[in-house]
Enzyme design. Structure first.
Site, PDB file in Angstrom:
ATOM      1  N   LYS A 180      39.595  30.286  68.768  1.00 28.42           N
ATOM      2  CA  LYS A 180      38.461  29.681  68.055  1.00 28.42           C
ATOM      3  C   LYS A 180      38.645  28.187  67.818  1.00 28.42           C
ATOM      4  O   LYS A 180      38.248  27.651  66.786  1.00 28.42           O
ATOM      5  CB  LYS A 180      38.195  30.413  66.733  1.00 28.42           C
ATOM      6  CG  LYS A 180      38.033  31.921  66.881  1.00 28.42           C
ATOM      7  CD  LYS A 180      37.013  32.291  67.943  1.00 28.42           C
ATOM      8  CE  LYS A 180      35.592  31.892  67.587  1.00 28.42           C
ATOM      9  NZ  LYS A 180      34.619  32.285  68.643  1.00 28.42           N
ATOM     10  N   HIS A 200      45.151  31.758  75.273  1.00 24.84           N
ATOM     11  CA  HIS A 200      45.503  31.485  73.877  1.00 24.84           C
ATOM     12  C   HIS A 200      47.014  31.576  73.669  1.00 24.84           C
ATOM     13  O   HIS A 200      47.488  31.465  72.545  1.00 24.84           O
ATOM     14  CB  HIS A 200      44.832  32.491  72.938  1.00 24.84           C
ATOM     15  CG  HIS A 200      43.347  32.355  72.852  1.00 24.84           C
ATOM     16  ND1 HIS A 200      42.701  31.142  72.873  1.00 24.84           N
ATOM     17  CD2 HIS A 200      42.371  33.301  72.728  1.00 24.84           C
ATOM     18  CE1 HIS A 200      41.394  31.346  72.781  1.00 24.84           C
ATOM     19  NE2 HIS A 200      41.172  32.631  72.694  1.00 24.84           N
ATOM     20  N   MET A 229      24.124  26.148  73.951  1.00 28.60           N
ATOM     21  CA  MET A 229      25.165  27.117  74.261  1.00 28.60           C
ATOM     22  C   MET A 229      24.974  28.404  73.474  1.00 28.60           C
ATOM     23  O   MET A 229      25.193  29.498  73.983  1.00 28.60           O
ATOM     24  CB  MET A 229      26.546  26.517  73.982  1.00 28.60           C
ATOM     25  CG  MET A 229      26.981  25.469  74.991  1.00 28.60           C
ATOM     26  SD  MET A 229      28.715  24.970  74.792  1.00 28.60           S
ATOM     27  CE  MET A 229      29.586  26.496  75.125  1.00 28.60           C
ATOM     28  N   SER A 258      36.566  29.958  61.385  1.00 18.61           N
ATOM     29  CA  SER A 258      35.961  30.462  62.605  1.00 18.61           C
ATOM     30  C   SER A 258      36.674  31.722  63.096  1.00 18.61           C
ATOM     31  O   SER A 258      36.032  32.693  63.530  1.00 18.61           O
ATOM     32  CB  SER A 258      36.002  29.379  63.689  1.00 18.61           C
ATOM     33  OG  SER A 258      35.302  29.783  64.839  1.00 18.61           O
ATOM     34  N   VAL A 263      25.866  21.192  76.978  1.00 24.40           N
ATOM     35  CA  VAL A 263      26.955  21.686  76.124  1.00 24.40           C
ATOM     36  C   VAL A 263      26.684  21.472  74.644  1.00 24.40           C
ATOM     37  O   VAL A 263      27.579  21.661  73.812  1.00 24.40           O
ATOM     38  CB  VAL A 263      28.307  21.054  76.522  1.00 24.40           C
ATOM     39  CG1 VAL A 263      28.623  21.340  77.979  1.00 24.40           C
ATOM     40  CG2 VAL A 263      28.334  19.549  76.247  1.00 24.40           C
ATOM     41  N   GLY A 270      37.582  25.940  70.285  1.00 22.64           N
ATOM     42  CA  GLY A 270      36.741  25.234  71.241  1.00 22.64           C
ATOM     43  C   GLY A 270      36.966  25.653  72.677  1.00 22.64           C
ATOM     44  O   GLY A 270      36.603  24.921  73.606  1.00 22.64           O
ATOM     45  N   THR A 271      37.529  26.837  72.875  1.00 24.22           N
ATOM     46  CA  THR A 271      37.855  27.310  74.226  1.00 24.22           C
ATOM     47  C   THR A 271      36.625  27.380  75.126  1.00 24.22           C
ATOM     48  O   THR A 271      36.622  26.847  76.243  1.00 24.22           O
ATOM     49  CB  THR A 271      38.490  28.716  74.156  1.00 24.22           C
ATOM     50  OG1 THR A 271      39.291  28.831  72.994  1.00 24.22           O
ATOM     51  CG2 THR A 271      39.309  28.985  75.396  1.00 24.22           C
ATOM     52  N   THR A 272      35.587  28.056  74.646  1.00 27.71           N
ATOM     53  CA  THR A 272      34.377  28.219  75.455  1.00 27.71           C
ATOM     54  C   THR A 272      33.687  26.884  75.688  1.00 27.71           C
ATOM     55  O   THR A 272      33.165  26.621  76.782  1.00 27.71           O
ATOM     56  CB  THR A 272      33.407  29.210  74.776  1.00 27.71           C
ATOM     57  OG1 THR A 272      34.094  30.457  74.576  1.00 27.71           O
ATOM     58  CG2 THR A 272      32.166  29.444  75.622  1.00 27.71           C
ATOM     59  N   TRP A 273      33.683  26.043  74.694  1.00 25.66           N
ATOM     60  CA  TRP A 273      33.054  24.728  74.792  1.00 25.66           C
ATOM     61  C   TRP A 273      33.689  23.913  75.921  1.00 25.66           C
ATOM     62  O   TRP A 273      32.998  23.411  76.823  1.00 25.66           O
ATOM     63  CB  TRP A 273      33.203  24.009  73.452  1.00 25.66           C
ATOM     64  CG  TRP A 273      32.310  22.823  73.266  1.00 25.66           C
ATOM     65  CD1 TRP A 273      31.291  22.409  74.072  1.00 25.66           C
ATOM     66  CD2 TRP A 273      32.352  21.900  72.177  1.00 25.66           C
ATOM     67  NE1 TRP A 273      30.695  21.283  73.563  1.00 25.66           N
ATOM     68  CE2 TRP A 273      31.328  20.947  72.390  1.00 25.66           C
ATOM     69  CE3 TRP A 273      33.141  21.790  71.036  1.00 25.66           C
ATOM     70  CZ2 TRP A 273      31.084  19.893  71.510  1.00 25.66           C
ATOM     71  CZ3 TRP A 273      32.896  20.747  70.147  1.00 25.66           C
ATOM     72  CH2 TRP A 273      31.888  19.812  70.383  1.00 25.66           C
TER      73      TRP A 273
END
Length: 271
Positions: free
Chosen positions: A45, A101, A226, A131, A221, A47-50
């Site tokens: 949590k 991770h 998103m 988060s 983004v 910012g991995t997906t971002w």
């Protein structure tokens, strides 16, 4: 929503883990990287997906438009810790974008031997904890979050999956000192000035993008896009592994960035 019991933490080489992320350990450690593979590493949590989406757009946003509308981000950027080896080996793209991770000491040796580029993203501990708490509330793949006060103490005691936040961000920070192909960035910086951080990413990766295309990436983004994009919001898991009535996967936009500056984090890591 899955009715299976929540997994339990256990000690795995000194780090609290759940079985789903250690079952394939031998194959993960034997994973054969390519020299152009890019690893995106974060504490959960952070910012991995971002960042995964930013990199995917930078590399493939102009050449494979169908990819952007038909393949979820978790298939475009496999999660090494969970079935990631098989998915990565099937990727048709070059470079392959892979996320993890894992703390730095768990990363397969081949990433270092191949001198792969690695992007690490750190996030302010307060926001990261909040988060992570909401994520653990809504996903059946993690131990039960429990009450906030209990979760707060577990975060401080490093009794969450993937272990201590501080050991994680500090371990990768120390690695940065000896491994030149590691780009260490902060969630808060990306929130405060996305364009600047994309420029820094491009410099690190050796990418040259036009101003118009960079603006397109920045537009795609943004938080609301998103959150509403089925290819990035993990809605495919709604009602099974994830309960979106508890919390969305992409929860909220960063607020008051200037009050959450990473300056203190920098100073601690540099000690």
């Amino acid at each position: 929503m899955s009715t299976k019991p929540r997994p339990e933490l256990f000690d795995f080489h000194g780090v609290p883990m759940v079985q789903a992320f250690t079952d394939n350990w031998e194959n993960i450690q034997k994973f054969k990287t390519r020299s152009d593979d890019i690893l995106i590493a974060t504490y959960p949590k952070a910012g991995t997906t971002w960042v995964s989406y930013i990199l995917d757009l930078l590399y493939f946003g102009q050449t494979d438009l169908e990819r952007q509308t038909s393949i979820p981000i978790f298939k475009r950027v496999p999660f090494l810790d969970y079935n990631g080896v098989d998915l990565a080996n099937k990727l048709p793209t070059s470079p392959r974008l892979i996320k993890t991770h894992y703390p730095v000491q768990f990363v397969p040796e081949s990433f270092w031997k191949q001198n792969c580029k690695i992007v690490y993203v750190a996030r302010n501990a307060k926001d990261n904890m909040v988060s992570y708490y909401h994520f653990d509330r809504m996903t059946a793949g993690q131990p039960a979050a429990g009450e906030w006060s209990e979760y707060f103490q577990r975060f401080l005691d490093a009794k969450l999956t993937w272990g201590s936040w501080y050991d994680h961000v500090n371990g990768w920070w120390q690695k940065k000192k000896t491994y030149s192909n590691l780009h260490y960035m902060f969630f808060e910086d990306l929130s405060e000035n996305t364009e600047r951080e994309i420029d820094r990413l491009c410099d690190f990766l050796g990418l040259s993008v036009s101003p118009d295309f960079k603006q397109q990436v920045m537009s795609q983004v943004q938080f609301e896009k998103m959150k509403n994009n089925k290819m990035t919001n993990y809605s495919q898991f709604e009602g099974t592994v994830m309960d979106f009535t508890v919390s969305p996967f992409i929860r909220k936009v960063m607020q008051e960035v200037k009050e959450k500056s990473p300056t203190m984090l920098y100073s601690k890591l540099q000690k």
